[in-house]
Design an enzyme around this catalytic site. Sequence first.
Site, PDB file in Angstrom:
ATOM      1  N   GLU A 155       5.729  30.607  -6.069  1.00 25.32           N
ATOM      2  CA  GLU A 155       4.865  30.330  -4.935  1.00 25.32           C
ATOM      3  C   GLU A 155       5.690  29.970  -3.702  1.00 25.32           C
ATOM      4  OE1 GLU A 155       1.870  27.677  -6.148  1.00 25.32           O
ATOM      5  OE2 GLU A 155       0.518  28.206  -4.518  1.00 25.32           O
ATOM      6  N   GLU A 159      -4.433 -11.877   0.580  1.00 30.20           N
ATOM      7  CA  GLU A 159      -5.487 -12.271   1.507  1.00 30.20           C
ATOM      8  C   GLU A 159      -4.942 -12.909   2.767  1.00 30.20           C
ATOM      9  OE1 GLU A 159      -8.151 -14.693  -0.770  1.00 30.20           O
ATOM     10  OE2 GLU A 159      -9.400 -12.963  -1.263  1.00 30.20           O
ATOM     11  N   TRP A 162      -1.064 -29.248   2.378  1.00 26.74           N
ATOM     12  CA  TRP A 162      -1.311 -29.903   1.090  1.00 26.74           C
ATOM     13  C   TRP A 162      -0.055 -30.644   0.595  1.00 26.74           C
ATOM     14  CZ3 TRP A 162      -3.184 -24.448  -0.181  1.00 26.74           C
ATOM     15  CH2 TRP A 162      -4.514 -24.293   0.259  1.00 26.74           C
ATOM     16  N   LYS A 179     -12.665 -21.832 -20.729  1.00 25.87           N
ATOM     17  CA  LYS A 179     -12.146 -21.483 -22.049  1.00 25.87           C
ATOM     18  C   LYS A 179     -10.650 -21.689 -22.052  1.00 25.87           C
ATOM     19  CE  LYS A 179     -10.545 -16.743 -22.685  1.00 25.87           C
ATOM     20  NZ  LYS A 179     -10.824 -15.384 -23.043  1.00 25.87           N
TER      21      LYS A 179
END
Lengths: 503, 112
Positions: free
Chosen positions: A66, A309, A322, A448
């Site tokens: 090709e 984010e 913090w 959990k």
Amino acid sequence: MTSIRSIAKLETHIPGFDHVADGGLPMGRTTLVCGTAGSAKTILAAQFLAEGIRHGGGSGVFVTFEESAGDVRQNMMGFGWDIAGWEAEGRWAFVDASPDPDVEPLIAGDYDLGGLLARIEHAVSRVGATRLSMDSLGAIFTQFTDSATVRREMFRIAVALKRLGLTALLTAERTAEYGEIARYGVEEFVADNVIILRNVLEGETRRRTMEILKFRGTPHHKGEYPFAVINGEGMVVIPLSAIELKQKSSDIRITSGNDAMDGMCGGGFFRDSIILASGATGTGKTLLATEFMAGGVGLGERCLLFAFEESREQLFRNARGWGVGFERMEQDGLLKVNCAYPETDGLEDHLIRMKRTIQAYRPQRVAVDSLSALERVSGPRGYREFVIGLTSFIKQQEIAGLFTATTPNLLGGESVTEAHISTITDLIILLRYVEIYGEMRRGLTVLKMRGSRHDKDIREFTIDAGGMHVGKPFRQVTGILAGTPRHASGGELDVIHNLFSNE
Amino acid sequence: MNEYVLRLYVTGQTSRAARAIANLRQLCEIELQDRFRIDVIDVLEHPELAEAERILATPTLVRQLPPPLRRVIGDLSETSKVLLGLDIWPSAQAGPTDTGPSRDGDGATPLE
């Protein structure tokens, strides 16, 4: 039992491919690669030879029907494959069978493709090739209109390739992503091994996958595997469900970076666990990730944070607010913060980049804030594969991974992320807003935890310049997780009075 | 002398190759008398020549001279197509003194 020699596999060295192919391509055989336009067939065909040369797997012959040889040389430069250099060293040979635009041949009678076959054999013996790629078959059917003849001749060539002991890749076009295997019925003469490459539009994003339809007489992994085409590298296959569940399990505890949280988890997270922190926007997920990083750095561990984010500056400012100094941690070489917008890349590319970063930096803990931000750049299927691929990779490294996930609803609710990864996480922390008498408070609970006793209470927590402070459990309030908090019984005063038992 | 230089690429000693050679000779003798030369190249013996000329199909006939290069594929059994491919205008042999459209003087050799 008779001992029939099983088919050997030839390691292709294409990243991820050999895993899916269970060792590589069937050695000494021809494999058909089918795909629509733009499905990376030519790249795979060229990379098969390139990786062979680079990894000492022998030389290769590239038969092009090709694009011209010059075009292939140039197009593949971007992947870092110096084809012209390999040609000069006698390790790569082209058989250029692309149509010549200047000479339009006229057909006057019966013919065969003996010239092509002679040239292939010549090229193979000239460079001592063990690998051969042919790209792409459809183009030869348009050059020679008598498809019965071409089919007969291609069959003859396929037989010759086998006789020469070559492991070969033949590419062929498909008209649709899901439908007949290939045009012109080419699978009739190379039917033993078939690989399908897909480039599906899912939502508004393209998703590339590879599927091994069949390897006759030899095993392989079934189904579609995503892959990415990366500049400077080529094709990288992501073997998702081929990942084995064989990671070790540790009972060594590590700190979450918050003493009260460690207490709720029965003494800390397990060293090689996947932790999911889920909550609405502003409930303190980034804080949890920040403290998790700081906790590791405090113990001299290497920590890696992927942020999707917020920008670097925002993250550093928040951490400072913090009481956590990210700058110094980075200077000490114990922290690496990696920020990227989800939209910059496809999910497969993100996954490969993240894996590379983890492998290069070798952290003891990894945090992703937030995982759910990546949800918007992919369809649900691609996202699920991404999450499974990432979590299982982190597990294999035997390090701790903390993912945050944003729930769409402010109160209660669940996210797609939870649905996808809740079963592969070892620990789930829910962060929730709790509205009590017109006041927004924050609550958290350990939903959990595998292999450990944990606190079942939903506790209130506050955030200040010292970070997160976990307080007393909410009492006599129900429906927090469902997003409809409501006091359980008693008079109003009683409720307020008893809400936090010690206050 | 050799106004036409024709190269015929064939694969080995097959009947198709023999047929192409015979067809070509016959056609040239009729149409070009002694103004041609035919080189037969076996691609099995000289694959490097096939590579240089980018031959795919055999037999392939290449008109080296006069320029431009022209190619005809097949065993050359379809004479009219071969003539068209080589850009040779048939002489008046088949019909009675047909002057025909003499385009570039190829067939201008007078017979009588």
